[in-house]
Design an enzyme around this catalytic site. Structure first.
Site, PDB file in Angstrom:
ATOM      1  N   HIS A  64       0.827  -1.196   0.000  1.00  0.00           N
ATOM      2  CA  HIS A  64       0.000   0.000   0.000  1.00  0.00           C
ATOM      3  C   HIS A  64       0.867   1.254   0.000  1.00  0.00           C
ATOM      4  O   HIS A  64       2.084   1.195   0.235  1.00  0.00           O
ATOM      5  CB  HIS A  64      -0.940  -0.017   1.201  1.00  0.00           C
ATOM      6  CG  HIS A  64      -1.993  -1.076   1.107  1.00  0.00           C
ATOM      7  ND1 HIS A  64      -3.004  -1.236   2.036  1.00  0.00           N
ATOM      8  CD2 HIS A  64      -2.202  -2.044   0.172  1.00  0.00           C
ATOM      9  CE1 HIS A  64      -3.777  -2.248   1.689  1.00  0.00           C
ATOM     10  NE2 HIS A  64      -3.313  -2.752   0.564  1.00  0.00           N
ATOM     11  N   GLU A  66       1.201   3.822   2.019  1.00  0.00           N
ATOM     12  CA  GLU A  66       1.892   4.198   3.250  1.00  0.00           C
ATOM     13  C   GLU A  66       3.184   3.397   3.416  1.00  0.00           C
ATOM     14  O   GLU A  66       4.237   3.943   3.771  1.00  0.00           O
ATOM     15  CB  GLU A  66       0.990   3.966   4.459  1.00  0.00           C
ATOM     16  CG  GLU A  66      -0.331   4.724   4.388  1.00  0.00           C
ATOM     17  CD  GLU A  66      -1.467   3.909   3.785  1.00  0.00           C
ATOM     18  OE1 GLU A  66      -2.595   4.033   4.268  1.00  0.00           O
ATOM     19  OE2 GLU A  66      -1.206   3.147   2.824  1.00  0.00           O
ATOM     20  N   CYS A 100      -1.719  -1.308   7.433  1.00  0.00           N
ATOM     21  CA  CYS A 100      -0.826  -0.160   7.289  1.00  0.00           C
ATOM     22  C   CYS A 100      -0.620   0.557   8.616  1.00  0.00           C
ATOM     23  O   CYS A 100       0.421   1.175   8.842  1.00  0.00           O
ATOM     24  CB  CYS A 100      -1.381   0.811   6.252  1.00  0.00           C
ATOM     25  SG  CYS A 100      -1.351   0.173   4.570  1.00  0.00           S
ATOM     26  N   LEU A 220     -16.884  -4.374 -27.753  1.00  0.00           N
ATOM     27  CA  LEU A 220     -17.013  -3.768 -26.416  1.00  0.00           C
ATOM     28  C   LEU A 220     -15.717  -3.842 -25.615  1.00  0.00           C
ATOM     29  O   LEU A 220     -15.712  -4.170 -24.423  1.00  0.00           O
ATOM     30  CB  LEU A 220     -18.159  -4.412 -25.617  1.00  0.00           C
ATOM     31  CG  LEU A 220     -19.563  -4.301 -26.225  1.00  0.00           C
ATOM     32  CD1 LEU A 220     -20.578  -5.009 -25.344  1.00  0.00           C
ATOM     33  CD2 LEU A 220     -19.951  -2.844 -26.438  1.00  0.00           C
TER      34      LEU A 220
END
Length: 372
Positions: A64, A66, A100, A220
């Site tokens: 993450h 942090e 975190c 698509l």
């Protein structure tokens, strides 16, 4: 490690908080397209007015923001009594990565400035509370609107318990979507088509009705390849499209195809196709399926009856209209058309008007009412 010492050397006060949060916001954008179903998050670590490091959540399942910012500091000693700026509340639960909050506490960071509290119930204030209970000063709400703008679909999904729904159409100046019923006709030019492909890649689901599939035979697909390609969704109550195995949806296997049907005889003839059978289709069933599957945003390309059905069910958040300088007139098919009786208007707030080649792109967001 990259040494950022000397950058963003600012005077104290709210201006400093805003400037360092803006640095974290820009860092967060580095993960765009690669973090689904996680949000974009950026972080900056500051000490005595100097930016020590930056970090972003760059890939789903990996570190993450942090933690990356902490690891990007030149030395652990720098982190003692520093301030962490983070665009979204730090997590306090074990997922694919450890909490975190634990990394923040162990690092010696003394202050955490949060742009936005996380609406995900797994976090939702728990990270902030855990940090405060461990003696860390927490400031919330710095550049909150800009932090929220990083993840509009993520926020909507958890705050309103359904995907963010965009209704997209290509029409003539007199509101027509085709020259005649059951025929394929390209309304807009190449610039508009290119923008549509880009917008597909910004959503997690692309939806059409079976009539659109049979008439237009669309692929698509977005204009980029990502680790999390949008799902192509077809509402096909009678189960017509699987009778045509050579359709482009079935021949292009890079993106999954989900078919919602009332036909119990449909079988999954292709590995990338999933059938969702229900004896009686309802939007409650559809939205619940999207919610359980974690689809945070839908890009609905039609046709007219599909658009109007979502409109009637109050299941829409914005409309994007590509308007071509053409007139069809007569009995050519209209946009948002069905046989239902209408009792009230739908209010939009216009956000953007833009020219793309010879066409005009108009993007309007629904005007939220107290009952919404």
């Amino acid at each position: 490690m990259i040494n950022f010492a000397g950058l963003f050397l600012l005077k104290g006060g709210i201006d400093m908080h805003q400037s360092f949060m803006m640095a974290a916001i820009e860092e967060a954008k580095k993960g765009k397209g690669n973090t689904f179903t996680n949000p974009l998050v950026g972080a900056a670590i500051v000490k005595e007015g100097k930016l020590l490091s930056l970090g972003a959540h760059l890939q789903y399942g990996e570190s993450h923001a942090e933690v990356n910012a902490i690891q990007n500091c030149d030395s652990p000693e720098e982190l003692f009594n520093s301030t962490l700026y983070v665009t979204l509340e730090p997590c306090n639960h074990q997922g694919k990565q450890p909490p975190c909050t634990q990394a923040i506490i162990q690092s010696g960071i003394s202050t955490v400035v949060i742009g936005q509290l996380d609406p995900n119930p797994l976090v939702a204030g728990k990270g902030k509370e855990f940090l405060q209970n461990h003696g860390i000063k927490v400031i919330v709400g710095v550049e909150e609107e800009k932090c929220r703008a990083l993840n509009p679909f993520y926020n909507h999904f958890f705050e309103r318990d359904r995907p963010y729904i965009t209704l997209k159409q290509a029409i003539t100046l007199d509101g027509k979507i085709s020259l005649k019923e059951g025929s394929r006709y390209s309304i807009t030019g190449t610039e508009a088509i290119s923008r549509v492909r880009k917008e597909r890649g910004e959503h997690q689901g692309i939806l059409v009705g079976s009539e659109t599939v049979l008439v237009d035979n669309p692929i698509l697909l977005p204009d980029i390849v990502t680790n999390f390609p949008p799902v192509r969704i077809v509402l096909d109550r009678r189960g017509r499209i699987l009778k045509n195995p050579k359709l482009n949806l079935f021949q292009t296997t890079t993106n999954p195809v989900w078919i919602f049907t009332e036909n119990p005889k449909l079988k999954e003839l292709f590995p990338h196709v999933t059938i969702f059978y229900t004896p009686k289709f309802s939007f409650t069933f559809f939205i619940e399926t999207m919610r359980k599957r974690g689809v945070q945003s839908l890009y609905i390309e039609g046709g007219a009856k599909i658009h109007d059905a979502f409109l009637a069910e109050n299941l829409w958040d914005e409309v994007i209209s590509y308007i071509a300088p053409k007139l069809f007139g007569g009995n050519s098919p209209m946009s948002f058309h069905s046989e239902r009786l209408v009792s009230k208007e739908q209010q939009l707030v216009f956000l953007e008007v833009e020219q793309l080649g010879k066409d005009i792109r108009v993007r309007g967001k629904r005007k939220q009412c107290s009952q919404d």
